[in-house]
Design a protein around this motif. Structure first.
Motif, PDB file in Angstrom:
ATOM      1  N   HIS A 439       4.866  -0.803  -1.527  1.00  0.00           N
ATOM      2  CA  HIS A 439       4.217  -1.474  -0.402  1.00  0.00           C
ATOM      3  C   HIS A 439       2.868  -0.813  -0.122  1.00  0.00           C
ATOM      4  N   PRO A 440       1.811  -1.618   0.128  1.00  0.00           N
ATOM      5  CA  PRO A 440       0.466  -1.035   0.298  1.00  0.00           C
ATOM      6  C   PRO A 440       0.320  -0.127   1.508  1.00  0.00           C
ATOM      7  N   TRP A 441       1.203  -0.251   2.485  1.00  0.00           N
ATOM      8  CA  TRP A 441       1.060   0.570   3.690  1.00  0.00           C
ATOM      9  C   TRP A 441       1.847   1.869   3.627  1.00  0.00           C
ATOM     10  N   VAL A 442       2.676   2.036   2.619  1.00  0.00           N
ATOM     11  CA  VAL A 442       3.523   3.221   2.521  1.00  0.00           C
ATOM     12  C   VAL A 442       2.819   4.267   1.656  1.00  0.00           C
ATOM     13  N   GLU A 443       2.521   5.416   2.249  1.00  0.00           N
ATOM     14  CA  GLU A 443       1.877   6.503   1.512  1.00  0.00           C
ATOM     15  C   GLU A 443       2.885   7.550   1.057  1.00  0.00           C
ATOM     16  N   ASP A 444       3.874   7.873   1.916  1.00  0.00           N
ATOM     17  CA  ASP A 444       4.895   8.867   1.580  1.00  0.00           C
ATOM     18  C   ASP A 444       6.258   8.192   1.676  1.00  0.00           C
ATOM     19  N   LEU A 445       6.873   7.946   0.506  1.00  0.00           N
ATOM     20  CA  LEU A 445       8.134   7.209   0.470  1.00  0.00           C
ATOM     21  C   LEU A 445       9.230   7.928   1.237  1.00  0.00           C
TER      22      LEU A 445
END
Length: 481
Positions: A439-445
């Protein structure tokens, strides 16, 4: 292995010195172009010859305009690859956390340094060591011009030793003197480091001498002794190589000719514009005393007097102007600019038709040349990062083999709306973890999964409180019959 003997070191250094000197010359060119100090700024450049007024009065202007395409392309690649530096998963959560901690706050910066160094100097290097006071694992990039690698002669060319060369001032209790500057040599192999030095103004390798730079203390007696040899416990040469690509070539090699052409054309263009502002007057049989009288008559009367010596003479006044082939120059500049991005495999910031509202596939196509170049670097860097992670694990007692999963994230323009729609359409088809990861908004899963779990827990507690509000004091639901 004991410390290498002085005479043996001299022979090794002599064997590699000529190749090292040539490498330094190439590195200096790349350094200058990355620092915006192109050849056009040198007096020996073709565009700068005969530019001085005393040599050619029609060519008085001396503008020298360098282009910074090399720095642009190198920084573009560094940003694309390492704005989000690679992450590592060794399959053990506690070890993952320890490795992340030992990589430290400088890890992101060091990744950028390695990328820029490799792009300019063909290779980048990390040096690892243990702090003399805390015995903690340390690592940092080394300027590539300080490193002479020595490889084994087998089919798999492994790093057998490294000679590190740098300059240092030795304060020997005297007043400051330039003669106290030395060239220091460190010879590193898989067991230890041996140090030597030579005065910088000394030419011959015969002037190299040993220098005691290490202090060892006897545990039993407490006595300290100085030595030029230090023994480490890494079991391999404590330098990690990060090649720029599979042929260890600089990013400048392919584009330098085009940059030089653009520098020469644009500088000459600006010089012509400056020179054309000064009209050259040609006077034949001028009837005045000197040039001051000519200027005065031209300004006052808008005319000058000429002397005629017959019907066939060519008395008169003419001007010389410089012809500027604008269209041809602009065309050549555009051709060179296009070639720089094609040969340099970069992303053109001004593509034909612009970026616009392009689809994700169209954007991927635009990034294709940069991705190919970045992919070659990633392949070479993966091996170096694997070696770094294993050395970190080894330093804290994890000597057994373990697989390492590297995750690389590109910093590229994306069609976030399209990506989010694909994620929405994938619900129920693939795992939610995979959807979140892309997802483009997720930086740290991991942080996102923790936050989702926390919000689900809070919602569950609110639902329980809501149900309790409809119960009687005896615990019977007031809605039940």
């Amino acid at each position: 292995m004991p410390a290498i003997e002085l005479e043996q070191f001299k022979k090794i250094l002599e064997r590699y010195k000529s190749g090292y000197d040539k490498y330094i010359e190439q590195c200096e060119v790349a350094r200058r172009y990355y620092a915006h100090e192109n050849d056009i700024l040198k007096d020996s450049a073709p565009a700068n010859r005969n530019k001085h007024k005393e040599d050619n009065p029609l060519r008085a202007a001396d503008n020298r305009i360098p282009h910074d395409y090399h720095a642009q392309l190198v920084n573009q690649k560094a940003s694309y690859l390492f704005s989000y530096p690679p992450t590592f998963d060794v399959g053990k959560k506690d070890l993952n956390e320890k490795i992340k901690e030992m990589l430290g706050d400088n890890y992101e910066k060091y990744c950028n340094v390695l990328c820029v160094d490799a792009s300019n100097y063909r290779n980048a290097w990390l040096h690892i060591w243990k702090d003399s006071d805390s015995n903690e694992f340390k690592y940092a990039p080394v300027n590539p011009i300080q490193v002479i690698p020595i490889y084994s002669s087998g089919l798999i060319r492994e790093l057998a030793a490294v000679i590190r060369i740098y300059s240092e001032y030795f304060d020997e209790g005297e007043a400051y003197s330039i003669s106290n500057y030395y060239t220091v040599y460190e010879y590193w192999d898989n067991e230890g480091c041996t140090t030597f030095r030579k005065k910088q103004n000394a030419i011959s390798l015969d002037d190299i001498e040993t220098i005691n730079r290490f202090v060892s203390t006897n545990i039993d007696t407490g006595e300290s002794t100085e030595s030029n040899y230090y023994q480490h416990d890494f079991g391999e040469v404590p330098f990690i190589e990060f090649p720029n690509n599979n042929i260890k070539d600089s990013d400048l090699t392919k584009i330098k000719p085009f940059i030089d052409v653009m520098d020469n054309i644009l500088s000459g263009y600006v010089n012509d514009l400056d020179d054309i502002q000064q009209i050259i007057w040609v006077l034949t049989n001028f009837g005045g005393e000197d040039l001051d009288e000519f200027r005065s008559d031209l300004k006052k009367y808008k005319a000058v007097k000429m002397q005629s010596i017959g019907d066939d003479d060519k008395s008169g006044l003419q001007t010389i102007a410089i012809d500027i082939p604008v269209e041809a120059r602009n065309k050549l500049l555009e051709v060179c600019r296009k070639q720089i991005y094609e040969q340099g495999q970069g992303l053109d910031p001004h593509p034909e038709g612009g970026f616009g509202n392009r689809s994700g596939e169209a954007l991927k196509f635009m990034y294709a040349p940069l991705e190919l170049k970045a992919g070659l670097m990633e392949i070479e860097f993966r091996q170096g990062f694997n070696k770094l992670i294993r050395l970190i694990a080894k330093s804290i007692g994890h000597n057994e083999y373990f697989p390492i999963i590297q995750t690389w994230t590109r910093n590229a323009i994306k069609n976030d709306k399209e990506t989010a729609e694909i994620a929405q359409a994938s619900l129920g088809i693939i795992s939610n973890k995979t959807i979140l990861k892309n997802h483009p908004w997720v930086e740290d899963l991991e942080e996102e999964l923790k936050q989702i779990k926390l919000e689900e827990q809070e919602l569950s507690e609110k639902n329980d409180d809501f149900k309790d509000a409809f119960k009687s004091p005896k615990g019977v639901d007031v809605n039940e019959e």
